[in-house]
Structure formats: C-alpha cells, structure tokens
Design a protein around this motif. Structure first.
Motif, PDB file in Angstrom:
ATOM      1  N   UNK A 180       0.834  -1.204   0.000  1.00  0.00           N
ATOM      2  CA  UNK A 180       0.000   0.000   0.000  1.00  0.00           C
ATOM      3  C   UNK A 180       0.865   1.249   0.000  1.00  0.00           C
ATOM      4  N   UNK A 181       2.000   1.206   0.702  1.00  0.00           N
ATOM      5  CA  UNK A 181       2.915   2.336   0.703  1.00  0.00           C
ATOM      6  C   UNK A 181       3.472   2.595  -0.698  1.00  0.00           C
ATOM      7  N   UNK A 182       3.601   1.513  -1.484  1.00  0.00           N
ATOM      8  CA  UNK A 182       4.121   1.661  -2.842  1.00  0.00           C
ATOM      9  C   UNK A 182       3.038   2.106  -3.815  1.00  0.00           C
ATOM     10  N   UNK A 183       1.789   2.104  -3.357  1.00  0.00           N
ATOM     11  CA  UNK A 183       0.652   2.568  -4.153  1.00  0.00           C
ATOM     12  C   UNK A 183       0.495   1.774  -5.445  1.00  0.00           C
ATOM     13  N   UNK A 184       0.701   0.466  -5.365  1.00  0.00           N
ATOM     14  CA  UNK A 184       0.428  -0.388  -6.517  1.00  0.00           C
ATOM     15  C   UNK A 184      -0.952  -1.012  -6.333  1.00  0.00           C
ATOM     16  N   UNK A 185      -1.692  -1.266  -7.416  1.00  0.00           N
ATOM     17  CA  UNK A 185      -2.997  -1.913  -7.283  1.00  0.00           C
ATOM     18  C   UNK A 185      -2.861  -3.273  -6.619  1.00  0.00           C
ATOM     19  N   UNK A 186      -3.775  -3.581  -5.701  1.00  0.00           N
ATOM     20  CA  UNK A 186      -3.749  -4.838  -4.961  1.00  0.00           C
ATOM     21  C   UNK A 186      -5.009  -5.633  -5.258  1.00  0.00           C
ATOM     22  N   UNK A 187      -4.827  -6.907  -5.581  1.00  0.00           N
ATOM     23  CA  UNK A 187      -5.941  -7.816  -5.800  1.00  0.00           C
ATOM     24  C   UNK A 187      -5.772  -8.983  -4.833  1.00  0.00           C
ATOM     25  N   UNK A 188      -6.721  -9.169  -3.929  1.00  0.00           N
ATOM     26  CA  UNK A 188      -6.661 -10.278  -2.982  1.00  0.00           C
ATOM     27  C   UNK A 188      -7.514 -11.440  -3.474  1.00  0.00           C
ATOM     28  N   UNK A 189      -6.942 -12.621  -3.517  1.00  0.00           N
ATOM     29  CA  UNK A 189      -7.665 -13.825  -3.927  1.00  0.00           C
ATOM     30  C   UNK A 189      -8.013 -14.616  -2.672  1.00  0.00           C
ATOM     31  N   UNK A 190      -9.300 -14.692  -2.348  1.00  0.00           N
ATOM     32  CA  UNK A 190      -9.769 -15.300  -1.097  1.00  0.00           C
ATOM     33  C   UNK A 190      -9.068 -14.650   0.091  1.00  0.00           C
ATOM     34  N   UNK A 191      -9.307 -13.395   0.257  1.00  0.00           N
ATOM     35  CA  UNK A 191      -8.668 -12.633   1.327  1.00  0.00           C
ATOM     36  C   UNK A 191      -9.702 -11.783   2.040  1.00  0.00           C
ATOM     37  N   UNK A 192      -9.436 -11.527   3.317  1.00  0.00           N
ATOM     38  CA  UNK A 192     -10.309 -10.655   4.104  1.00  0.00           C
ATOM     39  C   UNK A 192     -10.353  -9.268   3.471  1.00  0.00           C
ATOM     40  N   UNK A 193     -11.521  -8.667   3.421  1.00  0.00           N
ATOM     41  CA  UNK A 193     -11.662  -7.338   2.821  1.00  0.00           C
ATOM     42  C   UNK A 193     -10.783  -6.334   3.561  1.00  0.00           C
ATOM     43  N   UNK A 194     -10.070  -5.516   2.785  1.00  0.00           N
ATOM     44  CA  UNK A 194      -9.212  -4.478   3.342  1.00  0.00           C
ATOM     45  C   UNK A 194      -9.348  -3.225   2.491  1.00  0.00           C
ATOM     46  N   UNK A 195      -9.191  -2.044   3.103  1.00  0.00           N
ATOM     47  CA  UNK A 195      -9.312  -0.805   2.328  1.00  0.00           C
ATOM     48  C   UNK A 195      -8.292  -0.776   1.195  1.00  0.00           C
ATOM     49  N   UNK A 196      -8.764  -0.390   0.006  1.00  0.00           N
ATOM     50  CA  UNK A 196      -7.863  -0.234  -1.121  1.00  0.00           C
ATOM     51  C   UNK A 196      -7.511  -1.512  -1.841  1.00  0.00           C
ATOM     52  N   UNK A 197      -8.066  -2.644  -1.435  1.00  0.00           N
ATOM     53  CA  UNK A 197      -7.746  -3.918  -2.079  1.00  0.00           C
ATOM     54  C   UNK A 197      -8.999  -4.494  -2.720  1.00  0.00           C
ATOM     55  N   UNK A 198      -8.917  -4.814  -4.004  1.00  0.00           N
ATOM     56  CA  UNK A 198     -10.013  -5.485  -4.693  1.00  0.00           C
ATOM     57  C   UNK A 198      -9.918  -6.986  -4.442  1.00  0.00           C
ATOM     58  N   UNK A 199     -11.053  -7.695  -4.610  1.00  0.00           N
ATOM     59  CA  UNK A 199     -11.082  -9.095  -4.177  1.00  0.00           C
ATOM     60  C   UNK A 199     -11.683 -10.024  -5.225  1.00  0.00           C
ATOM     61  N   UNK A 200     -11.082 -11.203  -5.304  1.00  0.00           N
ATOM     62  CA  UNK A 200     -11.673 -12.352  -5.985  1.00  0.00           C
ATOM     63  C   UNK A 200     -12.016 -13.342  -4.881  1.00  0.00           C
ATOM     64  N   UNK A 201     -13.302 -13.587  -4.665  1.00  0.00           N
ATOM     65  CA  UNK A 201     -13.700 -14.401  -3.526  1.00  0.00           C
ATOM     66  C   UNK A 201     -14.349 -15.704  -3.978  1.00  0.00           C
ATOM     67  N   UNK A 202     -14.552 -16.605  -3.013  1.00  0.00           N
ATOM     68  CA  UNK A 202     -15.173 -17.898  -3.244  1.00  0.00           C
ATOM     69  C   UNK A 202     -16.136 -18.164  -2.095  1.00  0.00           C
ATOM     70  N   UNK A 203     -17.206 -18.889  -2.373  1.00  0.00           N
ATOM     71  CA  UNK A 203     -18.206 -19.184  -1.338  1.00  0.00           C
ATOM     72  C   UNK A 203     -17.721 -20.308  -0.416  1.00  0.00           C
ATOM     73  N   UNK A 204     -16.614 -20.070   0.272  1.00  0.00           N
ATOM     74  CA  UNK A 204     -16.016 -21.107   1.110  1.00  0.00           C
ATOM     75  C   UNK A 204     -16.978 -21.617   2.183  1.00  0.00           C
ATOM     76  N   UNK A 205     -17.641 -20.692   2.861  1.00  0.00           N
ATOM     77  CA  UNK A 205     -18.538 -21.120   3.942  1.00  0.00           C
ATOM     78  C   UNK A 205     -19.760 -21.854   3.381  1.00  0.00           C
ATOM     79  N   UNK A 206     -20.374 -21.274   2.372  1.00  0.00           N
ATOM     80  CA  UNK A 206     -21.570 -21.893   1.806  1.00  0.00           C
ATOM     81  C   UNK A 206     -21.254 -23.238   1.168  1.00  0.00           C
ATOM     82  N   UNK A 207     -20.109 -23.323   0.478  1.00  0.00           N
ATOM     83  CA  UNK A 207     -19.730 -24.578  -0.148  1.00  0.00           C
ATOM     84  C   UNK A 207     -19.480 -25.675   0.866  1.00  0.00           C
ATOM     85  N   UNK A 208     -18.712 -25.351   1.912  1.00  0.00           N
ATOM     86  CA  UNK A 208     -18.423 -26.358   2.929  1.00  0.00           C
ATOM     87  C   UNK A 208     -19.672 -26.729   3.711  1.00  0.00           C
TER      88      UNK A 208
END
Length: 360
Positions: free
Chosen positions: A153-181
C-alpha cells in the motif's frame, strides 16, 4: 625494460546493434507502427505485424529494450504474485499451479511478465519493498496478509486479494467457502453422520500443528480456513478440528491420525483441501479402516491429484483457473484506469465414492 601494452578488448559497437528504427525501415513502416507490432497494444494489421517481425528476424533484433520502455512509461511490465508458502511447497499443490496457469495466460496475452514472491515468517515481506512491479496479486489461503498489504500500500500499486479478508484499497476475488463447505457438511448429515472431525488449513503464520482450541480459533486471521470451518460448524457446531501445517498429503495423514486417536468414534473427516483429504484416506488405510465403509472423507477444491486410483473423492469443486484469470484481469483493468469490480465465484458439490452412510 618495456613490455607491450596489454590490449583491452573493446566493448561491442553500440551502433552496430540492430535498432527498432532499422527494423521499421526494412519493413517499410514507421517506428511507432513497429513498436505497436512488438507490443501488441495497438491496432496493427496482421500482414504488417508479420512484416515487422520478419524484418526483426532478418536483423537479429530481439525487441525493444525493457529498461528503455520502463523509463519511457514509468512501468516495469511486471505483475507480482505474493504467496505465503515457500515456492517448493506451493508447487506441490495442484490448485496453486492451476491458479498460476490462469494468471499467466491472461498476463502473457497482455504483454506482462509474472513475478513470484513469498511472504513468510523467515522472510517477512521478502522483496516486496524493492521488487519491480506494477500491481500485486495476493493469493488466498494465507493466514495473515496484513504485513504484505502494509508494504505494498505504501508503494501505491494496485492490490488484488484472492480469497482474502476485505481491506481498504484492495479489490477481491472471492469464493463461497462457507456456503460450499456447509453444503458438503449437509451431505454428510443427510447420510446419517453425527460425529465428524475437521482437518483445517494453517491457522497462523507459523503454520503450527495441533488441536484447534476456541482461543486459537478466535484469534486466527486465516480467512479461507476459518470460512470453511464455519461452514462445517453451521451443521456440526461441536466438530473437533486438527490444524495442519499446510495443504499437503502428509499433513492430512498426520492430522487425521491425531483426530482418530482423540476420538475413535468419528465416522467422517472433513478436509479443507483435496490434498488433506487424500492424507486422511491414507491414514484410514493405515489404521485398517475402509473408505467409505468405516470412514467417510470429504475434500474441497476439485483438484486432479495422483493417488486416488480406487476412489473418486467427494469434494467441493471450485473454478480455480478462472479465479486466476479473473484476478489477472482485475489487475490489468486497474493499470488501464478502467473500473475494477470485485468478483465472487461459487463451488459445486461433487459426490464421489468416499462418502456413504455410517455403519450401524
């Protein structure tokens, strides 16, 4: 006595090196058209592109200098993938390999290169501070992404989280882990299972093994593992859990032996990955238990793995390659200044031969 002067080999003649301008002249096009033909980033007719590439081959021209392009555009042409596991462990997991395939396909078509970085306890934030990158993809199943997110975040590069807890400034690719299990646990419950144990993914950065206590669970930041555990707990609130040190077959074997030693009456094991599930099957074989006659085993991922020749694993199948492609597309959109929309995928229960009603 004088000695002949030692002649220093001269550096290669820079002027003799083929240039983009020379390639353009031979192909009969402008330098800008030749540049677009190499980058693939603009509208160039196929015959024009082939003429430019043919001229480059004739002149032995390897393409624009990436250092010059970096200085000109202010970008490195590199997108980093940050994972918590060591590279040698990550490549033992077919799900990581499949996701990287999806990422690499999308980035390669866009002319970007892929850089793998690790973020582990023995190399905290690794090369994240200095490595050249235009964007970063943070792979899921990590226990705690905060250190990596803070640095990037200090480097100000775009961040994409794959199955990651939501955080400010980070876009997410999520999966229905709870619903699936939960769907998998409901399948076991419908078969008649009432005593079910869980083999979890790592729950801390140290990848500690052992029984998952309430205190440990409440303090954990392991997003994927906790979501999958909550899905089981929606159906089996008191299911005991054993934490594995990684998504590895031998870890599933060890954790299942520990669960069955503490509670020999368990009739099913829910593993949070297919590799852990395969380890559970091996533990059952070692104890003389049949699968699914004596012990049902449920996995998660839908990975193609060796060692299941006599079984077709009951598991939650996720679109792993498409998850990687989606993460890469989101990073490219962010770099292009286009809108970036978070994406959520769903898993599907695939019933195989490793689950059945418990013995009477």
């Amino acid at each position: 006595m004088t000695t002949p002067a030692t002649r220093t080999p001269s550096a290669p003649d820079e002027a003799a090196r083929p240039t983009l301008a020379a390639v353009a002249a031979r192909a009969g096009v402008s330098a800008s058209t030749a540049s677009l033909a190499f980058s693939g980033s603009g509208p160039v007719a196929d015959d024009t592109r082939e003429r430019v590439l043919a001229a480059a081959r004739e002149l032995n021209y390897g393409g624009p200098d990436p250092r010059a392009r970096s200085l000109r555009t202010g970008r490195s042409g590199i997108i980093a993938v940050v994972m918590e596991d060591r590279i040698r462990d990550a490549f033992r997991d077919p799900m990581v390999v499949a996701m990287l395939d999806g990422i690499a396909d999308e980035l390669g078509q866009a002319g970007y290169s892929l850089l793998l970085l690790t973020d582990s306890d023995d190399r905290p934030v690794g090369g994240l501070r200095d490595a050249s990158m235009d964007a970063a993809l943070l792979l899921g199943c990590s226990t705690d992404l905060d250190p990596a997110v803070a640095v990037l975040s200090q480097r100000q590069v775009p961040l994409i989280g794959v199955e990651a807890q939501a955080r400010p400034g980070m876009h997410r690719v999520d999966l229905d882990n709870r619903e699936g299990m939960r769907a998998g646990a409901e399948h076991l419950h419908a078969l008649g299972h009432r005593r079910v144990g869980v083999v979890t993914l790592p729950m801390d950065r140290a990848h500690t093994r052992g029984p998952l206590t309430a205190e440990w669970e409440s303090s954990s930041d392991a997003y994927t593992g906790l979501e999958r555990l909550r899905g089981v707990r929606d159906v089996y609130p008191d299911a005991p859990a054993e934490v594995a040190a990684g998504s590895l077959i031998d870890e599933g074997h060890r954790a299942t032996l520990a669960l069955l030693q503490r509670d020999p009456g368990l009739t099913a094991i829910v593993a949070q990955s297919d590799l852990l599930a395969l380890g559970a099957i091996q533990a059952a074989d070692e104890l003389g238990l049949t699968v699914p006659g004596d012990l049902s085993v449920l996995g998660f991922d839908g990975a193609r793995i060796d060692g299941l020749s006599i079984h077709r694993l009951t598991t939650l199948v996720q679109p792993i390659v498409e998850k990687g492609r989606a993460a890469a597309r989101m990073a490219l959109a962010a770099l292009a200044g286009d809108p970036v929309v978070d994406v959520a995928f769903t898993s599907e229960l695939r019933i195989g031969t490793t689950t059945a009603p418990p013995r009477a």
